[in-house]
Design an enzyme around this catalytic site. Structure first.
Site, short mmCIF file in Angstrom:
data_model
loop_
_atom_site.label_atom_id
_atom_site.label_comp_id
_atom_site.label_asym_id
_atom_site.label_seq_id
_atom_site.Cartn_x
_atom_site.Cartn_y
_atom_site.Cartn_z
N LYS A 155 -7.96 0.81 4.62
CA LYS A 155 -8.48 0.84 3.24
C LYS A 155 -9.86 1.48 3.31
CE LYS A 155 -8.25 -2.41 -0.54
NZ LYS A 155 -7.59 -1.59 -1.54
N1 PMP Z 1 -1.92 0.49 -2.05
C1 PMP Z 1 -3.20 0.85 -2.25
C2 PMP Z 1 -3.59 2.27 -2.12
C3 PMP Z 1 -4.14 -0.15 -2.58
O1 PMP Z 1 -5.41 0.18 -2.78
C4 PMP Z 1 -3.73 -1.50 -2.72
C5 PMP Z 1 -4.71 -2.56 -3.12
N2 PMP Z 1 -5.38 -3.10 -2.02
C6 PMP Z 1 -2.39 -1.81 -2.46
C7 PMP Z 1 -1.51 -0.79 -2.14
C8 PMP Z 1 -1.90 -3.23 -2.51
O2 PMP Z 1 -2.39 -3.94 -1.38
P1 PMP Z 1 -2.61 -5.51 -1.42
O3 PMP Z 1 -1.32 -6.11 -1.85
O4 PMP Z 1 -2.95 -5.87 0.00
O5 PMP Z 1 -3.70 -5.78 -2.37
#
Ligand code: PMP
Length: 305
Positions: A155
């Site tokens: 991320k």
């Molecule tokens: N894809 C992206 C590009 C994101 O930024 C997020 C948000 N964190 C997600 C998927 C979903 O991830 P999570 O369920 O861990 O929040």
């Protein structure tokens, strides 16, 4: 409510948490972050953070992709977060944002041998997409950033310029959100959400090699769908036109939670409103995150004693 942030090793008033314009991460996008939700249970007068250990595990992995050298373990980051939330005294739903960043004030893009810092703050946060019960989605004209450009499973702050292009194009064209394809033309995910569709009772989602962020909500829903709804879940490449003919589709993520997709490129998905499997999973998800499902109590961490 007094606001605090964890900044340069201490919890301080948020006004003191400031970085210089010379900061490497500000200049080059060399940060990484997380996003967690705290859910307030009125009944138990308790704030629950959803899968905090898993979020910090991924946070540290994102950092290590950027050669981060941090003095914090998962347990340290959990303890700091809980202390921050207690200090702020949240009695409503909230969102928690940890950010790691290259803190040196130098010119030059290298990632290694730089000072790394972590800051954590929290904020109010309602819905990420207003139309959670039936979002209008399009396919983006942009492509999802490839793992060999910026690691998609990290991320990484700089990679979110890609998400920004995708989101703004969609919203300015009158949609709530966009799906984005990989360079090869398969469905990857939304601008900041993972994607699922239902075809003939089977739940299908793009595999981790489709440049998706390995979402914690995604993983949780796969588990709940298999264990609690008895569904078959398949991770495989998805073509664009398969989405058009899907029976149901939804987006998921910490921010968006579980958002049903009503239309894609103006084509109704199924009946053009939330389908029964999405509805069922969404209900279950909301009970789990609020600590209302004893079987999944280990997925939530209580903030107050
Ligand atoms: N894809 C992206 C590009 C994101 O930024 C997020 C948000 N964190 C997600 C998927 C979903 O991830 P999570 O369920 O861990 O929040």
């Amino acid at each position: 409510m007094t606001r605090y942030a964890f900044f340069e090793g201490e919890i301080r008033p948020i006004e003191e948490a400031r970085i210089s314009v010379r900061t490497h991460a500000f200049n080059y996008g060399t940060g990484w972050f997380g996003g967690l939700r705290g859910y307030w249970s009125e009944e138990r007068e308790q704030l629950y953070v959803f899968r905090i250990y898993d979020h910090y595990k991924r946070f540290l992995q994102s950092g290590s992709l950027l050669y981060a050298n941090l003095p914090y373990s998962i347990d340290d980051l959990v303890a700091i977060t809980l202390e921050l939330l207690r200090r702020e005294g949240w009695r409503q739903d909230c969102y928690i944002r940890p950010v790691g960043y290259k803190a040196d004030e130098i010119i030059g893009v290298r990632l290694h041998n730089l000072r790394d810092e972590v800051t954590i703050f929290s904020t109010e946060f309602g819905r990420y997409i207003q139309a959670e019960e039936g979002a209008k989605v399009c396919f983006s004209s942009w492509r999802r950033i490839d793992d060999n450009m910026i690691p998609a499973r990290g991320k990484i702050t700089g990679a979110y310029a890609n998400s920004g292009f995708i989101k703004s194009e969609a919203v300015r064209n009158g949609f709530d959100e966009a799906l984005v394809l990989t360079q090869e033309g398969h469905v990857s995910e939304g601008s900041a959400e993972n994607f699922f569709m239902v075809r003939d009772g089977v739940l299908i989602t793009p595999p981790v090699h489709s440049n998706v962020l390995e979402g914690i909500t995604r993983r949780s829903l796969i588990h709940l769908a298999q264990e609690e709804l008895g569904l078959t879940v398949v991770e495989r490449d998805i073509d664009r036109s398969e989405v058009y003919v899907a029976d149901e589709a939804f987006l998921c993520g910490t921010g968006v939670q579980v958002a049903a997709i009503a239309t894609v490129d103006h084509r109704p998905i199924g009946a053009g409103r939330m389908g029964p499997i999405t509805d069922h999973l969404r209900d279950l998800y909301f009970r789990v995150v609020r600590g209302e499902e004893a079987k999944y109590a280990h997925w939530v961490t209580a903030v107050y004693e």
